[in-house]
Design a protein around this motif. Sequence first.
Motif, PDB file in Angstrom:
ATOM      1  N   SER A  45      83.333  30.918  34.022  1.00  0.00           N
ATOM      2  CA  SER A  45      82.770  32.236  33.674  1.00  0.00           C
ATOM      3  C   SER A  45      83.789  33.343  33.918  1.00  0.00           C
ATOM      4  O   SER A  45      83.910  34.270  33.119  1.00  0.00           O
ATOM      5  CB  SER A  45      81.518  32.530  34.491  1.00  0.00           C
ATOM      6  OG  SER A  45      80.499  31.621  34.160  1.00  0.00           O
ATOM      7  N   ASP A 165      78.769  32.041  27.281  1.00  0.00           N
ATOM      8  CA  ASP A 165      78.751  31.522  28.654  1.00  0.00           C
ATOM      9  C   ASP A 165      77.457  30.750  28.908  1.00  0.00           C
ATOM     10  O   ASP A 165      76.412  31.338  29.166  1.00  0.00           O
ATOM     11  CB  ASP A 165      78.909  32.655  29.673  1.00  0.00           C
ATOM     12  CG  ASP A 165      79.265  32.113  31.057  1.00  0.00           C
ATOM     13  OD1 ASP A 165      79.365  30.875  31.212  1.00  0.00           O
ATOM     14  OD2 ASP A 165      79.441  32.926  31.980  1.00  0.00           O
ATOM     15  N   GLU A 166      77.541  29.464  28.827  1.00  0.00           N
ATOM     16  CA  GLU A 166      76.389  28.578  29.018  1.00  0.00           C
ATOM     17  C   GLU A 166      75.150  29.062  28.274  1.00  0.00           C
ATOM     18  O   GLU A 166      74.101  29.306  28.885  1.00  0.00           O
ATOM     19  CB  GLU A 166      76.094  28.423  30.519  1.00  0.00           C
ATOM     20  CG  GLU A 166      77.250  27.783  31.265  1.00  0.00           C
ATOM     21  CD  GLU A 166      76.826  27.220  32.615  1.00  0.00           C
ATOM     22  OE1 GLU A 166      75.663  26.779  32.721  1.00  0.00           O
ATOM     23  OE2 GLU A 166      77.645  27.209  33.542  1.00  0.00           O
TER      24      GLU A 166
END
Length: 244
Positions: A45, A165-166
């Motif tokens: 991240s 991000d995810e």
Amino acid sequence: MKNPVIRIKDVSKNYGSLQVLKKINLDIMPGEVVAVIGPSGSGKSTLLRCMNAIEKVSGGEIWFKEQCITDRRVDYDLLRQKVGMVFQHFNLFPHMTVMKNILLSPVKVKKQPKDLMEKKALELLKKVGLEDKKDVYPEMLSGGQKQRIAIARALAMEPEILLFDEPTSALDPEMVGEVLSTMQELARTGMTMVVVTHEMGFAREVADRVVFMDEGIIMEKGTPQQVFEETQNERVQAFLKKML
Ligand code: ADP
Ligand code: MG
């Protein structure tokens, strides 16, 4: 040889005495889909957030095309129009309809004419399969639908690269597929994408390249074939064994 959309050069990042990124080097080429995988806490991240300057690097440089974005004198609004980001928790504005959510930045920040943007927003909603949701509020949507709206909203700014991000980590399992298909469709249109993900199927099938991060370094990178089938690295093997 084309120039990279993003060039990461010897990038380090410290939080106090904790070194989270250790001299990372990575180029993202136009049209490429790069999956970033690796254990929790490895710096995925942080690296992504450095790419659109939400986070400042402690050392090294990041370039977006011809612009050094780790310089001072960067227009961050303009940069983030071009380097879009989709988050795990959607971050839709709860008090605005889907249409308003999509129009807000293009109209307010990018000064696009509203009627033209409305047309474009409808096209984007069609693209993510949610044109019938334009007048509803986010609370009326499932997690999967919210994330597809967040993707449409990011696309409305016409970014040159999109960072994820995810994007499916906060979703119920039955909704992961619809978001991944939307992303796969986007990849097919040639969008340059960097995707931090725990979805190994997506990394294997959709990504052009896979980057494995561990403790602030890129421990392995290559084609899905190289990373998933051929790696000799024991840390990578152990991680994949856990994930599959
Ligand atoms: P990942 O996304 O791979 O799980 P992160 O980039 O979120 O990893 O975090 C990497 C490391 O940096 C972790 O040890 C995390 O606790 C630490 N970290 C992340 N953000 C901050 C912050 N704002 N302040 C202090 N430490 C942080
Ligand atoms: Mg993370």
